[in-house]
Scaffold this motif. Structure first.
Motif, mmCIF file in Angstrom:
data_model
loop_
_atom_site.group_PDB
_atom_site.id
_atom_site.type_symbol
_atom_site.label_atom_id
_atom_site.label_comp_id
_atom_site.label_asym_id
_atom_site.label_seq_id
_atom_site.Cartn_x
_atom_site.Cartn_y
_atom_site.Cartn_z
ATOM 1 N N GLY A 145 0.824 -1.166 -0.066
ATOM 2 C CA GLY A 145 0.018 -0.069 -0.042
ATOM 3 C C GLY A 145 0.865 1.253 -0.067
ATOM 4 N N LEU A 146 2.066 1.145 0.406
ATOM 5 C CA LEU A 146 2.963 2.356 0.255
ATOM 6 C C LEU A 146 3.483 2.887 -1.129
ATOM 7 N N VAL A 147 3.244 1.980 -2.084
ATOM 8 C CA VAL A 147 3.885 2.157 -3.396
ATOM 9 C C VAL A 147 2.887 3.289 -3.983
ATOM 10 N N ARG A 148 3.801 4.248 -4.514
ATOM 11 C CA ARG A 148 3.169 5.522 -5.006
ATOM 12 C C ARG A 148 2.701 4.997 -6.623
ATOM 13 N N LYS A 149 1.502 5.129 -6.995
ATOM 14 C CA LYS A 149 1.127 4.847 -8.240
ATOM 15 C C LYS A 149 1.192 6.106 -9.276
ATOM 16 N N GLY A 150 1.694 5.509 -10.515
ATOM 17 C CA GLY A 150 1.359 6.532 -11.834
ATOM 18 C C GLY A 150 2.625 7.021 -12.218
ATOM 19 N N GLU A 171 7.239 4.531 -8.998
ATOM 20 C CA GLU A 171 6.347 3.261 -8.706
ATOM 21 C C GLU A 171 7.141 2.103 -8.739
ATOM 22 N N THR A 172 8.415 2.075 -9.462
ATOM 23 C CA THR A 172 9.184 0.799 -9.761
ATOM 24 C C THR A 172 10.032 1.101 -8.628
ATOM 25 N N LEU A 173 10.632 2.209 -8.071
ATOM 26 C CA LEU A 173 11.647 2.364 -7.113
ATOM 27 C C LEU A 173 10.804 2.005 -5.732
ATOM 28 N N ASP A 174 9.623 2.270 -5.504
ATOM 29 C CA ASP A 174 8.789 1.647 -4.235
ATOM 30 C C ASP A 174 8.513 0.216 -4.188
ATOM 31 N N ARG A 175 8.479 -0.404 -5.560
ATOM 32 C CA ARG A 175 8.260 -1.746 -5.456
ATOM 33 C C ARG A 175 9.320 -2.481 -4.990
ATOM 34 N N LEU A 176 10.518 -1.967 -5.703
ATOM 35 C CA LEU A 176 11.877 -2.506 -5.311
ATOM 36 C C LEU A 176 12.136 -2.154 -3.851
ATOM 37 N N VAL A 214 16.319 9.864 -3.082
ATOM 38 C CA VAL A 214 16.223 8.475 -2.905
ATOM 39 C C VAL A 214 16.502 7.908 -1.536
ATOM 40 N N GLU A 215 17.422 8.372 -0.860
ATOM 41 C CA GLU A 215 17.777 7.975 0.491
ATOM 42 C C GLU A 215 16.736 8.377 1.570
ATOM 43 N N ALA A 216 16.144 9.631 1.157
ATOM 44 C CA ALA A 216 15.232 9.854 1.985
ATOM 45 C C ALA A 216 13.789 8.970 2.052
ATOM 46 N N ARG A 217 13.607 8.734 0.642
ATOM 47 C CA ARG A 217 12.448 7.754 0.599
ATOM 48 C C ARG A 217 12.637 6.545 1.133
ATOM 49 N N TRP A 218 13.812 5.982 1.082
ATOM 50 C CA TRP A 218 14.173 4.854 1.685
ATOM 51 C C TRP A 218 14.167 4.831 3.248
ATOM 52 N N GLN A 219 14.328 5.774 3.870
ATOM 53 C CA GLN A 219 14.410 6.097 5.154
ATOM 54 C C GLN A 219 12.926 6.019 5.722
ATOM 55 N N GLU A 220 12.172 6.601 4.717
ATOM 56 C CA GLU A 220 10.652 6.736 4.983
ATOM 57 C C GLU A 220 10.020 5.429 5.037
ATOM 58 N N MET A 221 10.480 4.595 4.026
ATOM 59 C CA MET A 221 10.090 3.327 3.940
ATOM 60 C C MET A 221 10.435 2.309 5.084
ATOM 61 N N LEU A 222 11.460 2.546 5.736
ATOM 62 C CA LEU A 222 12.156 1.671 6.779
ATOM 63 C C LEU A 222 11.305 2.112 8.100
ATOM 64 N N LEU A 278 19.613 -2.263 -7.466
ATOM 65 C CA LEU A 278 18.661 -1.825 -8.483
ATOM 66 C C LEU A 278 18.041 -0.653 -8.225
ATOM 67 N N ALA A 279 17.225 -0.555 -7.132
ATOM 68 C CA ALA A 279 16.636 0.815 -6.718
ATOM 69 C C ALA A 279 17.553 2.068 -6.862
ATOM 70 N N ARG A 280 18.815 1.931 -6.667
ATOM 71 C CA ARG A 280 19.777 3.024 -6.664
ATOM 72 C C ARG A 280 20.272 3.187 -8.004
ATOM 73 N N LYS A 281 20.023 2.067 -8.945
ATOM 74 C CA LYS A 281 20.597 2.475 -10.086
ATOM 75 C C LYS A 281 19.392 3.015 -11.066
ATOM 76 N N ILE A 282 18.265 2.746 -10.678
ATOM 77 C CA ILE A 282 17.062 3.357 -11.517
ATOM 78 C C ILE A 282 16.859 4.849 -11.039
ATOM 79 N N ASP A 283 17.246 5.097 -10.089
ATOM 80 C CA ASP A 283 16.788 6.639 -9.483
ATOM 81 C C ASP A 283 18.275 7.027 -8.571
#
Ligand SMILES: [Fe+2]
Ligand SMILES: [Fe+2]
Length: 209
Positions: free
Chosen positions: A102-107, A112-117, A174-182, A164-169
């Motif tokens: 449910g955290l994955v941002r769609k659209g 979206e791919t970053l969040d799925r990874l 990106v780091e802030a998003r990863w911390q938010e997801m953690l 892969l996440a760090r490769k696509i973005d």
């Protein structure tokens, strides 16, 4: 292994007592676990052609490698389950993974791919941490060895998903998003009910000491 699991960036830690509690019902734990491996294999297959925008070297190899490992884990866990007198049930609930999805941002394809990874990496990291706890808590040598082997495999998956996440973005956000997801992962896990499942919550007996 304890040390390797300490290096995971998770925002919460599972106490040893959780392992003792869930191992009180090893059949139920193995049945739940089988569905997680199935889901992990399916997830890698679904991501197979989802590289965003241009062709990304390493993407397809990563997904086929993960799918192959998860199918092998599924075969191992179902073998243990059936040999111990258990069986698979049809249908399975996993409110933890659903909430993470449910955290994955769609659209927008990159976010979206970053969040799925990231969701895939979070599930790998938490499973890894739980397998380390289970490997030390299991009195049954076969189960202890099994959880120990899975720990290393899932740790490898965690790392490749993050890579892969760090490769696509490569942007600064990106780091802030990863911390938010953690942070979100730890919060979602803390809301789970206790019980013999890999991603279950910590029982009241444990938290009240
Ligand atoms: Fe696995
Ligand atoms: Fe995995």
């Amino acid at each position: 292994m304890k040390q390797a699991s300490d290096s995971l960036p998770l925002h919460s830690r599972t106490p040893a007592e959780w392992g003792e509690d869930v191992l009180a019902d090893p059949i139920a734990l193995l049945a739940d676990h089988a569905f997680l491996e199935k889901k992990a294999a399916l997830n890698a297959i679904q991501l197979l052609e989802r590289w965003p925008k241009e062709w990304l070297p390493g993407w397809v190899e990563t997904m086929t490698g993960v799918a192959r490992d998860e199918a092998a884990h599924l075969a191992q866990v179902t073998r243990l389950l059936i040999r111990r007198g258990g069986r698979l049930e049809r249908g399975h609930r996993n409110p933890y993974a659903n909430a993470l999805r449910g955290l994955v941002r769609k659209g927008e394809v990159i976010s979206e791919t970053l969040d799925r990874l990231f969701v895939s990496a979070l599930i790998e990291a938490r499973s890894c941490e739980r397998f380390a706890v289970l490997a030390s808590a299991a009195r049954d040598e076969e189960l202890a060895a099994f959880y120990k082997a899975l720990f290393s495999s899932e740790l490898g998956h965690f790392k490749v998903f993050l890579r892969l996440a760090r490769k696509i973005d490569q942007s600064d956000s990106v780091e802030a998003r990863w911390q938010e997801m953690l942070a979100a992962e730890a919060e979602i896990l803390s809301r789970q009910e206790p019980g013999p499942r890999i991603h279950s919550g910590i029982g009241r007996r444990i938290t009240s000491g």
